[in-house]
Scaffold this active site. Structure first.
Site, PDB file in Angstrom:
ATOM      1  N   CYS A   5       0.768  -1.242   0.127  1.00  0.00           N
ATOM      2  CA  CYS A   5      -0.029   0.055  -0.070  1.00  0.00           C
ATOM      3  C   CYS A   5       0.850   1.252   0.035  1.00  0.00           C
ATOM      4  O   CYS A   5       1.763   1.463   0.897  1.00  0.00           O
ATOM      5  CB  CYS A   5      -1.000   0.021   1.229  1.00  0.00           C
ATOM      6  N   CYS A   8       0.558   3.240   3.120  1.00  0.00           N
ATOM      7  CA  CYS A   8       1.234   2.747   4.266  1.00  0.00           C
ATOM      8  C   CYS A   8       2.752   3.046   4.279  1.00  0.00           C
ATOM      9  O   CYS A   8       3.186   3.539   5.014  1.00  0.00           O
ATOM     10  CB  CYS A   8       0.831   1.312   4.228  1.00  0.00           C
ATOM     11  N   ASP A  31      -1.585  16.395  -1.859  1.00  0.00           N
ATOM     12  CA  ASP A  31      -1.729  15.386  -2.896  1.00  0.00           C
ATOM     13  C   ASP A  31      -0.569  15.595  -3.872  1.00  0.00           C
ATOM     14  O   ASP A  31      -0.312  16.681  -4.160  1.00  0.00           O
ATOM     15  CB  ASP A  31      -3.139  15.545  -3.606  1.00  0.00           C
ATOM     16  N   HIS A  47      -4.391   0.591   8.263  1.00  0.00           N
ATOM     17  CA  HIS A  47      -4.609   0.336   7.043  1.00  0.00           C
ATOM     18  C   HIS A  47      -6.199  -0.377   6.786  1.00  0.00           C
ATOM     19  O   HIS A  47      -6.380  -1.435   7.299  1.00  0.00           O
ATOM     20  CB  HIS A  47      -3.774  -0.624   6.273  1.00  0.00           C
ATOM     21  N   HIS A  98      -6.450   2.637   0.349  1.00  0.00           N
ATOM     22  CA  HIS A  98      -6.231   2.848   2.029  1.00  0.00           C
ATOM     23  C   HIS A  98      -7.113   4.264   2.267  1.00  0.00           C
ATOM     24  O   HIS A  98      -6.897   5.120   1.509  1.00  0.00           O
ATOM     25  CB  HIS A  98      -4.842   3.069   2.180  1.00  0.00           C
ATOM     26  N   HIS A 100      -8.771   7.659   2.800  1.00  0.00           N
ATOM     27  CA  HIS A 100      -8.389   8.723   2.936  1.00  0.00           C
ATOM     28  C   HIS A 100      -9.482   9.906   2.704  1.00  0.00           C
ATOM     29  O   HIS A 100     -10.305   9.593   2.058  1.00  0.00           O
ATOM     30  CB  HIS A 100      -7.257   8.831   2.060  1.00  0.00           C
ATOM     31  N   HIS A 102      -9.909  13.421   1.310  1.00  0.00           N
ATOM     32  CA  HIS A 102      -9.634  14.559   0.420  1.00  0.00           C
ATOM     33  C   HIS A 102      -9.920  16.239   1.096  1.00  0.00           C
ATOM     34  O   HIS A 102     -11.131  16.037   1.354  1.00  0.00           O
ATOM     35  CB  HIS A 102     -10.416  14.561  -1.031  1.00  0.00           C
TER      36      HIS A 102
HETATM   37  P1  5GP Z   1      -8.541   8.449  -4.836  1.00  0.00           P
HETATM   38  O1  5GP Z   1      -8.783   8.566  -6.195  1.00  0.00           O
HETATM   39  O2  5GP Z   1      -8.091   7.109  -4.437  1.00  0.00           O
HETATM   40  O3  5GP Z   1      -9.699   8.924  -3.986  1.00  0.00           O
HETATM   41  O4  5GP Z   1      -7.161   9.404  -4.505  1.00  0.00           O
HETATM   42  C1  5GP Z   1      -6.098   9.044  -4.282  1.00  0.00           C
HETATM   43  C2  5GP Z   1      -5.339  10.062  -4.368  1.00  0.00           C
HETATM   44  O5  5GP Z   1      -3.830  10.164  -4.062  1.00  0.00           O
HETATM   45  C3  5GP Z   1      -4.987  10.951  -5.693  1.00  0.00           C
HETATM   46  O6  5GP Z   1      -5.440  12.373  -5.737  1.00  0.00           O
HETATM   47  C4  5GP Z   1      -3.670  10.817  -6.122  1.00  0.00           C
HETATM   48  O7  5GP Z   1      -3.065  11.835  -6.960  1.00  0.00           O
HETATM   49  C5  5GP Z   1      -2.954  10.708  -4.750  1.00  0.00           C
HETATM   50  N1  5GP Z   1      -1.722  10.159  -4.707  1.00  0.00           N
HETATM   51  C6  5GP Z   1      -1.531   9.002  -5.213  1.00  0.00           C
HETATM   52  N2  5GP Z   1      -0.141   8.279  -5.344  1.00  0.00           N
HETATM   53  C7  5GP Z   1       0.188   9.360  -4.397  1.00  0.00           C
HETATM   54  C8  5GP Z   1       1.642   9.662  -3.699  1.00  0.00           C
HETATM   55  O8  5GP Z   1       2.489   8.651  -3.961  1.00  0.00           O
HETATM   56  N3  5GP Z   1       2.046  10.610  -3.030  1.00  0.00           N
HETATM   57  C9  5GP Z   1       1.034  11.714  -2.778  1.00  0.00           C
HETATM   58  N4  5GP Z   1       1.181  12.823  -2.191  1.00  0.00           N
HETATM   59  N5  5GP Z   1      -0.349  11.474  -3.506  1.00  0.00           N
HETATM   60  C10 5GP Z   1      -0.575  10.506  -4.055  1.00  0.00           C
HETATM   61 ZN    ZN Z   2      -2.269   1.033   3.781  1.00  0.00          ZN
END
Ligand code: 5GP
Ligand code: ZN
Length: 114
Positions: A5, A8, A31, A47, A98, A100, A102
């Protein structure tokens, strides 16, 4: 900790991130592909993949996240408002499994999608 992950790994410090806030329950970082002038991710330090899989103990961590978000937003200068989003599953566009939260702001968000 799930070794596959990405969040994680960020929590463990194995992958760098731009940290904004950290305590025993959560990590908040920028992000990597911001969708607004300010785009933060608040990640509980346990997690679990999705809101749908959350248990009582994990829900306590998510509660702590929601209690903390207003002061983080204040520190980030989001005085005129911000949007808080959890994407649940594929149709919502969830890409990191995992849980999260926003936090988006720093500009008018418009009325598209809420
Ligand atoms: P989801 O689409 O799952 O709701 O949001 C995942 C978010 O994680 C996306 O906005 C993406 O830009 C962000 N993200 C993915 N990988 C990374 C990373 O390695 N570092 C950071 N800071 N953000 C990430
Ligand atoms: Zn995780």
């Amino acid at each position: 900790m799930d070794k596959n992950c990405i969040f994680c790994k960020i929590i463990a410090g194995e992958i760098p991130s731009q940290k904004v806030y950290e305590d025993e329950s959560m990590l908040v970082f920028k992000d990597i592909q911001p969708q607004a002038k300010v785009h933060l991710l608040c990640v509980p330090k346990s997690h679990f993949a999705t809101l749908a899989e959350m248990n009582e103990e994990q829900a306590e961590l998510v509660k702590k996240c929601f209690i903390k978000i207003p002061s983080i937003a204040r520190e980030q200068g989001l005085d005129s408002g911000y949007r808080v989003i959890i994407n649940q599953g594929a149709d919502a566009g969830q890409t990191v499994f995992h849980l999260h939260i926003h936090i988006l702001g720093g500009q008018p968000m418009g009325e598209k999608m809420l």
